[in-house]
Design a protein around this motif. Structure first.
Motif, PDB file in Angstrom:
ATOM      1  N   UNK A 309       1.040  -0.808   0.128  1.00  0.00           N
ATOM      2  CA  UNK A 309       0.194  -0.385  -0.255  1.00  0.00           C
ATOM      3  C   UNK A 309       0.720   1.468  -0.327  1.00  0.00           C
ATOM      4  N   UNK A 310       0.543   2.378  -0.288  1.00  0.00           N
ATOM      5  CA  UNK A 310       0.621   3.839  -0.814  1.00  0.00           C
ATOM      6  C   UNK A 310       1.136   4.371   1.186  1.00  0.00           C
ATOM      7  N   UNK A 311       0.380   4.114   1.684  1.00  0.00           N
ATOM      8  CA  UNK A 311       0.567   4.237   3.078  1.00  0.00           C
ATOM      9  C   UNK A 311      -0.161   3.363   3.887  1.00  0.00           C
ATOM     10  N   UNK A 312      -0.125   3.144   5.459  1.00  0.00           N
ATOM     11  CA  UNK A 312      -0.932   2.193   6.139  1.00  0.00           C
ATOM     12  C   UNK A 312      -1.737   3.239   6.832  1.00  0.00           C
ATOM     13  N   UNK A 313      -2.900   3.365   7.284  1.00  0.00           N
ATOM     14  CA  UNK A 313      -3.111   4.526   8.708  1.00  0.00           C
ATOM     15  C   UNK A 313      -4.381   3.421   9.496  1.00  0.00           C
ATOM     16  N   UNK A 314      -3.580   3.518  10.527  1.00  0.00           N
ATOM     17  CA  UNK A 314      -4.178   3.212  11.862  1.00  0.00           C
ATOM     18  C   UNK A 314      -4.836   4.020  12.736  1.00  0.00           C
ATOM     19  N   UNK A 315      -6.327   3.966  12.840  1.00  0.00           N
ATOM     20  CA  UNK A 315      -7.078   5.081  14.180  1.00  0.00           C
ATOM     21  C   UNK A 315      -7.746   4.639  14.895  1.00  0.00           C
ATOM     22  N   UNK A 316      -8.608   5.877  14.789  1.00  0.00           N
ATOM     23  CA  UNK A 316      -9.770   5.960  16.035  1.00  0.00           C
ATOM     24  C   UNK A 316      -9.675   4.883  17.404  1.00  0.00           C
TER      25      UNK A 316
END
Length: 339
Positions: A309-316
């Motif tokens: 992936x272009x980036x990985x975002x882990x949130x909330x």
């Protein structure tokens, strides 16, 4: 130097080194053993202009905020995930089986001033909710700025903490020249009306403005879908999802469906911790994936994709609603699972 980004320095890294004194030598000067943790192994960056010179491809950055969550009338707490993650991640063991040198903890988006302005605002008051939304717009630019630097240097951002509002500036950077696709592992679509800015409409804005092309969601809880949202998804062939179902799941088959919907050579991976049952998060639920199931889903996506992936975002994630180290250990595990 980016005035809205705080580098993670060698001095900061050293504060996470655990000191276990040799109990046979009570002068306290000798370590108990020769073990090494990530706090001694991960790479740091002293100059943002030299990111491209770093050995590792993963640049971990934090966003300690929950302004977008509050603007979406959700509960605060996501601002604490970054610090919780660092405490657990830095304590992981550096071994021949687990090499932390593949990571660089780059630092965190500066949010103190925005969080201070948001502190006393009440989202139930329309005027004050609008102020929260305006603060999210300022945060958007800060997230875009650092992400642009990282990607221009040929590195991959791993983004931890904050609300799902940050999906928008991340997708904007990826899709500015050519629209990007996205897989979002989430209990919710976050396709609320693109009016103002908050954690519930990051993908709506990205689609409306042409940054996000094909959008696929995994783990959706259909009882939270409004009729306008169902109609919107049905009318848009570029948007699809697989719902969370109680019982056995063929993860390989579910991910294959996702891969058919997106271009796995050009996609982003979003992970909202609301998707995990009972997990301390902004919209905690008794329904959802088990944590181990989430790990399997992510691993299957990475295995089936043509490119990372272009980036990985882990949130909330919101530590205050769990037991000590609950969130930190979980997020550290997800990041450390990366190949």
């Amino acid at each position: 130097m980016n005035k809205h980004f705080t580098l993670f320095t060698k001095e900061k890294r050293a504060t996470y080194v655990s000191s276990r004194q040799d109990l046979d030598l009570m002068d306290g000067l000798e370590s108990e053993d020769t073990s090494i943790s990530f706090a001694q192994a991960i790479e740091v960056c002293e100059d943002l202009d030299k990111i491209s010179e770093l050995r590792t491809k993963y640049m971990i950055i934090g966003i300690p905020e929950d302004i977008g969550v509050r603007a979406n009338m959700g509960r605060a707490g996501a601002s604490e995930a970054w610090d919780s993650f660092l405490k657990s991640f830095m304590g992981l063991q550096q071994t021949t089986l687990n090499d932390g040198s593949r990571f660089c903890v780059l630092g965190q988006v500066t949010t103190n001033d925005l969080m201070s302005q948001a502190r006393d605002l009440d989202s139930s008051i329309p005027r004050e909710r609008k102020q929260l939304s305006d603060l999210v717009k300022l945060l958007d630019q800060r997230v875009s700025d650092i992400t642009s630097l990282i990607m221009a240097a040929g590195k991959i951002p791993i983004v931890v903490g904050g609300g799902h509002n940050n999906s928008y500036p991340l997708l904007r950077v990826c899709g500015y020249s050519t629209p990007v696709d996205c897989i979002n592992i989430d209990a919710h679509t976050d396709l609320r009306a693109a009016k103002g800015r908050h954690s519930g409409n990051g993908f709506s804005h990205a689609i409306q403005e042409g940054y996000l092309k094909n959008y696929y969601m995994m783990g959706i809880q259909e009882n939270y879908l409004s009729q306008p949202m169902i109609d919107f998804i049905d009318a848009n062939e570029r948007i699809n999802y697989v719902s969370y179902t109680n019982g056995s799941k063929d993860v390989t088959q579910e991910v294959q469906k996702a891969m058919k919907h997106i271009d796995s050579n050009n996609f982003a991976l979003e992970i909202d911790m609301d998707v995990v049952a009972h997990f301390p998060s902004s919209a905690q639920s008794p329904v959802g994936y088990l944590f181990q199931e989430l790990r399997v889903v992510i691993n299957e996506i990475l295995n089936q994709a043509q490119e990372f992936p272009k980036y990985i975002h882990i949130c909330e994630a919101a530590p205050r609603y769990g037991y000590d180290n609950h969130v930190g250990k979980a997020l550290a595990t997800l990041v450390n699972d990366l190949p």
